[in-house]
Design a protein around this motif. Structure first.
Motif, PDB file in Angstrom:
ATOM      1  N   ASN A 185       0.775  -1.240   0.000  1.00 24.88           N
ATOM      2  CA  ASN A 185       0.000   0.000   0.000  1.00 24.88           C
ATOM      3  C   ASN A 185       0.804   1.287   0.000  1.00 24.88           C
ATOM      4  O   ASN A 185       0.406   2.263   0.627  1.00 24.88           O
ATOM      5  CB  ASN A 185      -0.949  -0.009   1.197  1.00 24.88           C
ATOM      6  CG  ASN A 185      -2.309  -0.475   0.773  1.00 24.88           C
ATOM      7  OD1 ASN A 185      -3.035   0.237   0.095  1.00 24.88           O
ATOM      8  ND2 ASN A 185      -2.617  -1.714   1.112  1.00 24.88           N
ATOM      9  N   CYS A 186       1.894   1.292  -0.714  1.00 27.52           N
ATOM     10  CA  CYS A 186       2.720   2.505  -0.737  1.00 27.52           C
ATOM     11  C   CYS A 186       2.048   3.628  -1.530  1.00 27.52           C
ATOM     12  O   CYS A 186       2.290   4.797  -1.292  1.00 27.52           O
ATOM     13  CB  CYS A 186       4.087   2.188  -1.322  1.00 27.52           C
ATOM     14  SG  CYS A 186       4.033   1.782  -3.088  1.00 27.52           S
ATOM     15  N   PRO A 226       7.175  -1.166  -6.338  1.00 23.67           N
ATOM     16  CA  PRO A 226       8.397  -1.672  -5.714  1.00 23.67           C
ATOM     17  C   PRO A 226       8.285  -3.125  -5.251  1.00 23.67           C
ATOM     18  O   PRO A 226       9.283  -3.742  -4.895  1.00 23.67           O
ATOM     19  CB  PRO A 226       8.583  -0.733  -4.508  1.00 23.67           C
ATOM     20  CG  PRO A 226       7.219  -0.233  -4.201  1.00 23.67           C
ATOM     21  CD  PRO A 226       6.460  -0.204  -5.482  1.00 23.67           C
ATOM     22  N   PRO A 285       0.049  -4.235 -10.437  1.00 24.14           N
ATOM     23  CA  PRO A 285      -1.297  -3.657 -10.302  1.00 24.14           C
ATOM     24  C   PRO A 285      -2.072  -3.561 -11.615  1.00 24.14           C
ATOM     25  O   PRO A 285      -3.305  -3.672 -11.598  1.00 24.14           O
ATOM     26  CB  PRO A 285      -1.044  -2.263  -9.715  1.00 24.14           C
ATOM     27  CG  PRO A 285       0.409  -1.991  -9.893  1.00 24.14           C
ATOM     28  CD  PRO A 285       1.096  -3.307  -9.943  1.00 24.14           C
TER      29      PRO A 285
HETATM   30  S1  SF4 Z   1       0.597  -2.258  -5.992  1.00 21.81           S
HETATM   31 FE1  SF4 Z   1       2.746  -1.774  -5.725  1.00 21.81          FE
HETATM   32  S2  SF4 Z   1       2.853   0.423  -6.125  1.00 21.81           S
HETATM   33 FE2  SF4 Z   1       0.712  -0.055  -5.763  1.00 21.81          FE
HETATM   34  S3  SF4 Z   1       0.371   0.322  -3.603  1.00 21.81           S
HETATM   35 FE3  SF4 Z   1       0.888  -1.836  -3.834  1.00 21.81          FE
HETATM   36  S4  SF4 Z   1       3.068  -1.971  -3.523  1.00 21.81           S
HETATM   37 FE4  SF4 Z   1       2.611   0.176  -3.908  1.00 21.81          FE
END
Ligand code: SF4
Ligand code: SF4
Length: 382
Positions: free
Chosen positions: A26-27, A79, A84
């Motif tokens: 969830n970055c 990362p 996604p």
């Molecule tokens: S999919 Fe990847 S970029 Fe997007 S929130 Fe999750 S870890 Fe971060």
């Protein structure tokens, strides 16, 4: 308001594609780089959270799911290699299967064996039907619609059931997305403007795909850009549908005043030829890109992606074969076979549209409509 959760949501979604979002922490990088996300329409992280928390209903009612064009930019910057972009594509397949209440879309997406069997069976049924009603044994009845005979009643009933089931699925999609995106009673909405923006500017004109998404990708000649390949397939298909309908309604092929065969420059024939070229070009490039896995958006191909493109490609090639046969001095023996094949493929494509990748075109246009829908007061101040 209580929200029901589905603890198996993520597991269920894995049947629809290569989903690896357990590793997402969830970055928010993906949402930050997405060229289409806005303050009010945030994705893909929000959609990922829905799956991680088992929030099935919010996921299925999201217009954001359909606003993504799978440019792949979010995947490049993740990362955690959670991919996604592929998650969004998988979630769309999952959503189509859940809007459809017949269960056919789910089977087609999740059971490759059934999918191949069903598609082959349908092609054989349509082919056999065309052969017995329009083949060499049935005489020259190609341009008429006299195929709805008592003998064909079973097939017609079967087609009606499938079409109604598919239509019900599209109604469910509109109902679910519309429920979440509705405005308070009494607010006057610019629905006509929203319709124009969704259908004319976005779906047909590909404005956001062409502008925001394409500006992020590697520079390419315009004819290889993703938006143009995508648009070629869509414009080609719509053009062929329009030409076929006009031909059917006005029986152009039979108009004697035009001579033995309708001239190639005749508007409907010209429309069909240009549309056929577009569909053939678009599907060929899309297939080559998928075979070569040229970028993130083509690196994961499901059976439904291949089937959709291959059927469209065959319908384009056979359509041209049919057209060439019309202009030969003598009608070749193969023209009847090719017309049977062409119509069987086209019937399969159209009838299965709500259950296959085709449904994207409708769902995305609905989402774009809700995206563009605003109160009239807001429209005047913009
Ligand atoms: S999919 Fe990847 S970029 Fe997007 S929130 Fe999750 S870890 Fe971060
Ligand atoms: S694939 Fe492109 S449009 Fe879709 S969420 Fe990722 S960055 Fe946004």
């Amino acid at each position: 308001m209580s929200v029901r959760t589905n603890p198996n949501l993520l597991l269920e979604m894995k049947k629809y594609g290569d989903v690896n979002i357990e590793s997402c922490f969830n970055c928010g990088n993906c949402t930050a780089v997405c060229p289409l996300t806005t303050d009010n329409e945030s994705f893909p992280r929000r959609m990922i959270r829905f799956a991680q928390l088992g929030l099935q209903q919010p996921l299925l009612s999201s217009k954001e799911l359909w606003l993504c064009y799978y440019c792949g930019e979010c995947t490049k910057t993740c990362p955690r290699q959670a991919d996604p972009a592929e998650y969004m594509a998988t979630a769309r397949r999952y959503a189509i299967a859940h809007y459809d209440r017949t269960g056919l879309a789910k089977l087609l997406y999740t059971t490759p064996g059934f999918s191949i069997f069903f598609l082959t069976l349908l092609a054989v049924i349509f082919g056999w039907f065309m052969y017995t009603t329009h083949g060499p044994m049935a005489g020259d009845a190609l341009s008429s619609i006299d195929f709805i005979t008592p003998e064909a009643a079973h097939l017609v009933i079967f087609i009606i059931i499938i079409v109604l089931g598919g239509l019900w699925g599209t109604v469910m999609m509109v109902a679910q997305v519309g429920k979440v995106n509705r405005f308070p009673k009494g607010v006057r909405l610019n629905w006509l403007g929203a319709l124009w923006e969704a259908v004319g500017i976005e779906a047909l004109g590909q404005k956001r795909y062409r502008g925001e998404c394409e500006s992020y990708t590697e520079p390419q000649p315009w004819y290889l850009q993703k938006w143009f390949v995508h648009a070629s397939i869509m414009w080609g298909f719509l053009g062929l549908m329009a030409a076929s309908l006009i031909d059917l309604v006005f029986n152009i092929t039979e108009i004697k005043a035009l001579g033995d065969s309708v001239p190639i420059w005749y508007p409907v024939r010209l429309l069909g030829t240009i549309a056929g070229l577009l569909i053939l070009y678009g599907t060929s490039v899309a297939l080559i890109k998928r075979i070569r896995k040229t970028d993130e958006s083509t690196s994961h191909s499901t059976l439904s992606d291949w089937v959709f493109l291959i059927l469209l490609w065959f319908s384009g090639v056979s359509g041209f074969g049919l057209e060439i046969s019309l202009y030969l001095p003598e009608e070749p023996v193969w023209s009847n076979w090719i017309s049977i094949f062409h119509i069987a493929v086209a019937m399969e494509l159209i009838i299965l549209a709500p259950f296959t990748k085709f449904a994207h075109a409708f769902c995305r246009t609905v989402a774009l409509y809700f995206h563009a829908l605003k109160p009239i007061s807001d429209t005047n101040t913009e």
